[in-house]
Design an enzyme around this catalytic site. Structure first.
Site, PDB file in Angstrom:
ATOM      1  N   HIS A  93      -1.014  -3.271  -1.683  1.00  0.00           N
ATOM      2  CA  HIS A  93      -1.969  -4.008  -2.513  1.00  0.00           C
ATOM      3  C   HIS A  93      -1.665  -5.499  -2.437  1.00  0.00           C
ATOM      4  CE1 HIS A  93      -3.082  -0.452  -5.384  1.00  0.00           C
ATOM      5  NE2 HIS A  93      -3.128  -0.107  -4.107  1.00  0.00           N
ATOM      6  N   GLU A 108      -1.244  -7.668  -4.739  1.00  0.00           N
ATOM      7  CA  GLU A 108      -0.177  -8.097  -5.652  1.00  0.00           C
ATOM      8  C   GLU A 108       1.203  -7.795  -5.077  1.00  0.00           C
ATOM      9  OE1 GLU A 108      -3.405  -6.307  -8.428  1.00  0.00           O
ATOM     10  OE2 GLU A 108      -2.739  -6.054  -6.363  1.00  0.00           O
ATOM     11  N   CYS A 128      -3.328  -2.620 -10.906  1.00  0.00           N
ATOM     12  CA  CYS A 128      -3.209  -1.191 -11.185  1.00  0.00           C
ATOM     13  C   CYS A 128      -1.849  -0.919 -11.837  1.00  0.00           C
ATOM     14  CB  CYS A 128      -3.356  -0.387  -9.889  1.00  0.00           C
ATOM     15  SG  CYS A 128      -1.941  -0.546  -8.765  1.00  0.00           S
ATOM     16  N   CYS A 187       1.136  -1.810  -9.490  1.00  0.00           N
ATOM     17  CA  CYS A 187       1.379  -3.253  -9.404  1.00  0.00           C
ATOM     18  C   CYS A 187       1.915  -3.805 -10.714  1.00  0.00           C
ATOM     19  CB  CYS A 187       0.106  -3.973  -8.984  1.00  0.00           C
ATOM     20  SG  CYS A 187      -0.387  -3.582  -7.283  1.00  0.00           S
TER      21      CYS A 187
END
Length: 146
Positions: free
Chosen positions: A56, A58, A86, A89
């Protein structure tokens, strides 16, 4: 003298990263990390390219920032991300002890808030910065996929 380094200024940079992801067929999430008004990491989702569910935006930004700073803690740093992080993260952001998170669009289905994720108690959160621009890019991406 007017300060140009606003949340909107930096969110535009995160949105540029999201547009790169969009153009590459990745879910269009972009992130940057800033310290003292200086961008130290830029990233976007790479889950398709890397065939990695943890890639992701992040997570990429956390790793790049830690490498830049030479340490695992992101105290004094701000994450700008186009979509609410999410749960995964949020966990990584918790452990990084990041000082501030600014996100654009909320994720009502998979965001850390709805999933019960937690951030570090000292992390400040600001939501809804450029939410219309961030959410419209996401909607356009999924519209093209259906």
């Amino acid at each position: 003298m007017k300060n140009i380094f606003t949340d909107e200024y930096f969110m535009k940079k995160a949105l540029q990263e999201a547009e790169i992801a969009f153009d590459r067929g990745e879910i269009p999430v972009g992130a940057i990390i800033v310290i003292d008004n200086r961008v130290i990491a830029r990233s976007h989702n790479l889950t398709e390219m890397l065939n990695d569910v943890t890639a992701h935006a992040e997570m990429q930004a956390i790793t790049a920032s830690a490498n830049f700073l030479g340490g695992k803690y992101l105290k004094g740093c701000t994450l700008y991300v186009t979509l609410e992080p999410c749960q995964m993260c949020a966990g990584a952001l918790y452990w990084s002890q990041i000082s501030k998170i600014v996100y654009g669009a909320s994720d009502e289905h998979r965001g850390y808030r709805i999933m019960g994720g937690k951030l570090h108690p000292k992390t400040e959160v600001i939501s809804g910065v450029m939410k219309n621009e961030c959410s419209s890019l996401m909607k356009e991406f999924f519209k093209q996929r259906r």
